[in-house]
Design an enzyme around this catalytic site. Structure first.
Site, PDB file in Angstrom:
ATOM      1  N   GLY A 124       0.793  -1.213   0.000  1.00 32.98           N
ATOM      2  CA  GLY A 124       0.000   0.000   0.000  1.00 32.98           C
ATOM      3  C   GLY A 124       0.829   1.267   0.000  1.00 32.98           C
ATOM      4  O   GLY A 124       0.273   2.366  -0.083  1.00 32.98           O
ATOM      5  N   ILE A 136      13.897  -3.882  -1.234  1.00 36.60           N
ATOM      6  CA  ILE A 136      13.978  -2.482  -1.633  1.00 36.60           C
ATOM      7  C   ILE A 136      14.812  -1.745  -0.586  1.00 36.60           C
ATOM      8  O   ILE A 136      14.396  -1.602   0.561  1.00 36.60           O
ATOM      9  CB  ILE A 136      12.581  -1.825  -1.731  1.00 36.60           C
ATOM     10  CG1 ILE A 136      11.631  -2.698  -2.550  1.00 36.60           C
ATOM     11  CG2 ILE A 136      12.710  -0.427  -2.315  1.00 36.60           C
ATOM     12  CD1 ILE A 136      12.084  -2.974  -3.947  1.00 36.60           C
ATOM     13  N   SER A 137      15.993  -1.279  -1.000  1.00 37.18           N
ATOM     14  CA  SER A 137      16.885  -0.584  -0.071  1.00 37.18           C
ATOM     15  C   SER A 137      16.985   0.892  -0.444  1.00 37.18           C
ATOM     16  O   SER A 137      16.210   1.391  -1.263  1.00 37.18           O
ATOM     17  CB  SER A 137      18.268  -1.246  -0.069  1.00 37.18           C
ATOM     18  OG  SER A 137      19.060  -0.756   0.990  1.00 37.18           O
ATOM     19  N   ALA A 153       8.998  -4.415   0.157  1.00 36.74           N
ATOM     20  CA  ALA A 153       9.014  -2.951   0.227  1.00 36.74           C
ATOM     21  C   ALA A 153       8.504  -2.431   1.566  1.00 36.74           C
ATOM     22  O   ALA A 153       8.420  -1.220   1.762  1.00 36.74           O
ATOM     23  CB  ALA A 153       8.164  -2.369  -0.908  1.00 36.74           C
ATOM     24  N   LYS A 208      20.485   5.734   1.788  1.00 37.01           N
ATOM     25  CA  LYS A 208      20.792   6.077   3.181  1.00 37.01           C
ATOM     26  C   LYS A 208      21.431   4.912   3.930  1.00 37.01           C
ATOM     27  O   LYS A 208      21.919   5.079   5.056  1.00 37.01           O
ATOM     28  CB  LYS A 208      19.523   6.552   3.885  1.00 37.01           C
ATOM     29  CG  LYS A 208      19.024   7.888   3.323  1.00 37.01           C
ATOM     30  CD  LYS A 208      17.682   8.277   3.889  1.00 37.01           C
ATOM     31  CE  LYS A 208      17.244   9.630   3.326  1.00 37.01           C
ATOM     32  NZ  LYS A 208      17.097   9.622   1.853  1.00 37.01           N
ATOM     33  N   LYS A 216      18.464  -0.246   7.337  1.00 40.61           N
ATOM     34  CA  LYS A 216      18.409  -0.724   5.956  1.00 40.61           C
ATOM     35  C   LYS A 216      19.732  -1.376   5.549  1.00 40.61           C
ATOM     36  O   LYS A 216      19.733  -2.333   4.766  1.00 40.61           O
ATOM     37  CB  LYS A 216      18.063   0.425   5.010  1.00 40.61           C
ATOM     38  CG  LYS A 216      16.669   0.993   5.189  1.00 40.61           C
ATOM     39  CD  LYS A 216      15.567  -0.036   4.973  1.00 40.61           C
ATOM     40  CE  LYS A 216      15.344  -0.343   3.515  1.00 40.61           C
ATOM     41  NZ  LYS A 216      14.203  -1.274   3.296  1.00 40.61           N
ATOM     42  N   LEU A 224      10.489  11.089  -6.084  1.00 42.61           N
ATOM     43  CA  LEU A 224       9.607  12.260  -6.159  1.00 42.61           C
ATOM     44  C   LEU A 224       8.156  11.870  -5.897  1.00 42.61           C
ATOM     45  O   LEU A 224       7.675  10.861  -6.403  1.00 42.61           O
ATOM     46  CB  LEU A 224       9.694  12.897  -7.544  1.00 42.61           C
ATOM     47  CG  LEU A 224      10.893  13.798  -7.834  1.00 42.61           C
ATOM     48  CD1 LEU A 224      10.860  14.232  -9.290  1.00 42.61           C
ATOM     49  CD2 LEU A 224      10.908  15.016  -6.931  1.00 42.61           C
ATOM     50  N   ASN A 269      -5.161   2.075   1.551  1.00 42.83           N
ATOM     51  CA  ASN A 269      -4.533   2.188   0.233  1.00 42.83           C
ATOM     52  C   ASN A 269      -4.652   0.887  -0.556  1.00 42.83           C
ATOM     53  O   ASN A 269      -4.873   0.896  -1.763  1.00 42.83           O
ATOM     54  CB  ASN A 269      -3.064   2.580   0.368  1.00 42.83           C
ATOM     55  CG  ASN A 269      -2.890   4.013   0.827  1.00 42.83           C
ATOM     56  OD1 ASN A 269      -3.838   4.784   0.863  1.00 42.83           O
ATOM     57  ND2 ASN A 269      -1.673   4.378   1.180  1.00 42.83           N
ATOM     58  N   GLU A 286      20.871  13.513   9.740  1.00 39.02           N
ATOM     59  CA  GLU A 286      20.728  13.860   8.328  1.00 39.02           C
ATOM     60  C   GLU A 286      22.068  14.264   7.724  1.00 39.02           C
ATOM     61  O   GLU A 286      22.856  14.978   8.330  1.00 39.02           O
ATOM     62  CB  GLU A 286      19.729  15.021   8.180  1.00 39.02           C
ATOM     63  CG  GLU A 286      19.344  15.296   6.739  1.00 39.02           C
ATOM     64  CD  GLU A 286      18.215  16.293   6.642  1.00 39.02           C
ATOM     65  OE1 GLU A 286      17.337  16.113   5.786  1.00 39.02           O
ATOM     66  OE2 GLU A 286      18.197  17.268   7.429  1.00 39.02           O
TER      67      GLU A 286
END
Length: 611
Positions: free
Chosen positions: A294, A406-407, A364, A410, A422, A450, A322, A543
Site C-alpha cells: 500500500g 527495496i533498499s 518494500a 541512506k 536498511k 519524487l 490504500n 541527516e
C-alpha cells in the site's frame, strides 16, 4: 440537410448556366427536364452525404479531414448520378444532361458545400476573438490586442508543433504568436500561419519582446534530457510552461488541447523513461507478493507488475485503506489479493506463504523517514531488520524463487537509525543468499523518490499554497531523485537479473541541489522565487548534507541495463550475523533505544555525522 437540399438545385442550375457560357438561353430540353433531374440528384446527394457522415460533424470545427470527406462524397455523388444518367439516356434515347455539366456540377457542389462548412469556423473566430496567428500582420504581433488574450509561444516547428498550433487555433482567447526551432532551415518560415522567429537561445528575448504569457514545448521526439534542457531555458523567463508529451505517450497525430499538460517537477530532472516487457521481467504466470503493497513504491510495483501478465498479485500491508483502493483499481487487470498483516508477525507471514506460495517477493515494507526513526529506533529494528529476516526465512521455507529487498542510498555510510537498519537488512539478504541456494536474494538501492508519501515535494506544495515559507534544512544540501514509476520499473528489471547476493545500484543521475528544486517548484506553481521565502532550519538529527550510493569499499560493475549496476560487496556470514540479530531483537523488544543505537553503530560501522 435542408441547406444541402437547397444547394443541389442551385449548383445544378449554375452548372447548366456555365455550360451555356453564362447565357440564360439554355436549350429547352434541358430546361424542361430541370426538376425531373434535380429531384433525383438531391435525393442521391443527401443519401450519400448522410452515409459519409457529413451530418454527424460539427460545422464550427470543420477541418481538412472534413473537406476530404466532402470532396469524396461529392465525387461519389457525381459518379453515381452520371451512371444513372447514362442508363436513362439508353432508355429514353435522349441526352438528359450535357456530359460536361457533371464535371462543373462536381466542382461547384464540392466548393459550396465545403465552403459553407468552413464559413462556420471563420464566423467562430471573429465571434470569439480567435486570432489567425502571427501572419500576415507581424508588425502588430508585439502588442496585446486584448487583455484577456493569452499569447503563446510554441517551441518546436515539427509535426508536434504544427499539430499544437492547429489545435490551439480552435481555442477561444488564445493567440499563437510565434514559434522557435533549432533547425536553421525553418527560420523565418511560416508554420500554419505562425512565424518561426528563432532558436531555443532566443526564447528569453522573444518572451520579452512578444509579451508571451505561455510557452508550450512541443518536441515529442526529444528525449527527457533534451526536454529538460529546453525547460531550463524556459523557466527563467517567468512565462507559464506547458508540455506536449513524448511520442511514446501520444498516438501519432492525436494532439489535443487536453494532451498539452502543465510542466511537472519531474520533467525538469531530464530522466529518460524506462520501458518494461513481459519477457524482461520474468513474471509471466507467477504469483508475486509485494510487502508494503500500500506504500508509494509498493503500490507502483503492484501497478507495473499487474500489466506484466502475472498469475496473481498479493499485497501485504498493515494499512488497509490504500490496498483496498488499489485492489479496486487493478481488479480488472489481474487477480489480486489485499492482505492485512505486518512483516514483524512471523506467524502471519507463515500463513500467507503457506496459502499463496509466492514465486517472487518484492519486500518494500519498511519505515523510511529519517527523523521519525531517530525518535523510535526500536521500531526501526523490529520492522526494517527483523521484519526483513522474518519474510526472508518464510521465503526460503516455502521455496520462493526470488526475493528482492527495496533498499536506499541512506544505507551507505549511514549516519542515522533508518539508514543503519536498511544496511543491516542488506546484510541479512546477502548472508542468506550465501547460506542456501534455493531462493535467489538481492537488494535494489536507490535514492529519493519524487512525490512519494511524506516526501519533500508534497510538503513544499502545501507550504506554497499557504504562502510559505518553504522549510529547507541547509542551503547546500543535495539529494538524488527519480520518479516513482521509474523506480518501480528498474526494481523489476533488477529483480529479473538476480543471481544471488547482489546489491543493485540504480543510476540516479546527478544530485539535485534542494534549494534549486524549491525555486523550480515555486515557478511551476505560478510564482516567482522571490514571492515565496525559504527558511533554513538546519540539518535534522542523523541527516547528511549529501547522500552516497556506494560504500567506500564498494565498486560497481555494469549490467545489461544501462541504468542498473551491481555493487561489489564483501560476503556476509549468517553464523556471524545471527547473534547480531538476536541481540538487536532483544534490545528492541525491551524498548532500549540507547542500546539499539549502540549496537547499530557497532554492526554497520556508523559514519561520523560530519556530512
Amino acid at each position: 440537410m435542408l441547406f444541402d437540399a437547397l444547394i443541389v438545385p442551385l449548383t445544378y442550375f449554375l452548372s447548366l448556366w456555365l455550360r451555356f457560357e453564362g447565357d440564360f438561353s439554355i436549350e429547352p430540353r434541358y430546361a424542361n427536364n430541370f426538376w425531373f433531374i434535380v429531384i433525383p440528384l438531391t435525393v442521391i446527394t443527401l443519401f450519400i452525404f448522410r452515409m459519409s457522415g457529413l451530418y454527424r460533424s460539427l460545422w464550427e470545427f470543420a477541418s481538412v479531414s472534413e473537406l476530404m470527406r466532402i470532396a469524396f462524397a461529392c465525387l461519389l455523388t457525381t459518379g453515381i448520378s452520371a451512371v444513372l444518367g447514362f442508363i436513362g439516356e439508353q432508355i429514353t434515347s435522349e441526352r438528359l444532361i450535357p456530359h460536361s455539366v457533371y464535371i462543373i456540377w462536381f466542382l461547384l457542389l464540392a466548393v459550396i458545400t465545403g465552403g459553407s462548412r468552413m464559413s462556420f469556423r471563420v464566423y467562430r473566430r471573429f465571434r470569439y476573438g480567435i486570432t489567425w496567428g502571427a501572419s500576415p500582420l507581424l508588425i502588430f504581433s508585439k502588442y496585446k490586442s486584448a487583455p484577456d488574450i493569452k499569447r503563446v509561444m510554441i517551441v518546436g516547428a515539427g509535426r508536434g508543433g504544427s499539430s499544437a498550433i492547429i489545435e490551439l487555433a480552435n481555442s477561444p482567447g488564445i493567440e499563437v504568436v510565434c514559434a522557435v526551432d533549432d533547425d536553421k532551415s525553418k527560420r523565418d518560415m511560416l508554420i500554419n500561419g505562425v512565424r518561426v522567429m528563432g532558436a531555443r537561445e532566443d526564447i528569453p528575448r522573444l518572451v520579452e519582446e512578444m509579451a508571451i504569457d505561455e510557452i508550450i514545448v512541443a518536441v515529442p521526439s526529444a528525449n527527457r534530457k533534451e526536454q529538460a534542457a529546453i525547460l531550463e531555458i524556459c523557466k527563467e523567463t517567468g512565462a507559464k510552461m506547458k508540455l506536449l508529451p513524448s511520442t511514446a505517450e501520444l498516438v501519432e497525430g492525436q494532439v489535443t488541447v487536453s494532451s498539452i499538460r502543465d510542466v511537472a517537477i519531474e520533467d525538469l530532472l531530464g530522466r529518460e523513461s524506462v520501458s518494461l516487457n513481459t519477457d524482461t521481467a520474468r513474471l509471466s504466470g507467477k504469483t508475486v507478493l509485494i510487502t508494503g503493497g500500500g506504500g508509494s513504491i509498493g503500490s507502483e510495483l503492484c501497478r507495473q507488475i499487474a500489466r506484466l501478465k502475472p498469475g496473481k498479485v498479493i499485497m501485504l500491508d498493515i494499512y488497509e485503506n490504500n490496498m483496498y483502493m488499489l485492489q479496486r483499481e487493478l481488479s480488472g487487470l489481474v487477480e489480486i489479493e489485499a492482505l492485512v498483516g505486518s512483516v514483524r508477525d512471523a506467524g502471519r507471514l507463515e500463513r500467507v506463504f503457506e496459502e499463496y506460495k509466492p514465486h517472487v517477493v518484492f519486500h518494500a515494507a519498511a519505515h523510511k523517514h529519517v527523523p521519525t526513526m531517530e525518535t523510535s529506533p526500536c521500531e526501526g529494528v523490529k520492522n526494517n531488520i527483523i521484519g526483513t529476516y522474518n519474510t526472508a526465512l518464510a521465503a526460503i521455507k516455502h521455496k520462493t524463487e526470488r526475493f528482492i529487498l527495496i533498499s536506499t542510498d541512506k544505507a551507505v555510510n549511514p549516519t542515522n537509525i533508518m539508514g543503519a537498519t536498511k544496511r543491516m537488512a542488506e546484510k541479512v539478504i546477502q548472508a542468506l543468499a550465501k547460506q542456501q541456494s534455493g531462493t535467489l536474494f538481492a537488494a535494489v538501492r536507490f535514492g529519493n523518490v519524487l512525490m512519494s508519501a511524506g516526501s519533500i515535494i508534497p510538503i513544499w506544495s502545501e507550504q506554497i499554497k499557504s504562502g510559505g515559507p518553504l522549510t529547507l534544512t541547509h542551503a547546500e544540501i543535495t539529494r538524488f531523485f527519480m520518479t516513482i514509476p521509474e523506480a518501480a520499473r528498474l526494481v523489476i528489471h533488477a529483480g529479473a537479473m538476480a543471481l544471488g547476493g547482489e546489491v543493485f545500484v540504480l543510476d540516479m543521475g546527478e544530485p539535485v541541489k534542494m534549494i534549486d528544486l524549491a525555486h523550480d517548484l515555486v515557478r511551476l506553481s505560478g510564482f516567482k522565487p522571490e514571492d515565496i521565502p525559504i527558511e533554513i532550519i538546519g540539518l535534522r538529527p542523523g541527516e547528511k548534507l549529501y547522500e552516497e550510493l556506494l560504500l567506500n569499499e564498494e565498486g560497481v560493475t555494469e549490467t545489461s541495463h544501462e541504468k542498473i549496476f551491481v555493487s561489489k560487496l564483501r560476503e556476509e556470514n549468517i553464523d556471524t550475523l545471527t547473534p547480531m540479530l538476536e541481540t538487536l531483537s532483544e534490545a528492541a523488544n525491551n524498548e532500549n533505544d540507547a542500546r539499539v543505537g549502540e549496537l547499530l553503530r557497532e554492526y554497520v560501522q556508523w559514519a561520523v555525522n560530519s556530512k
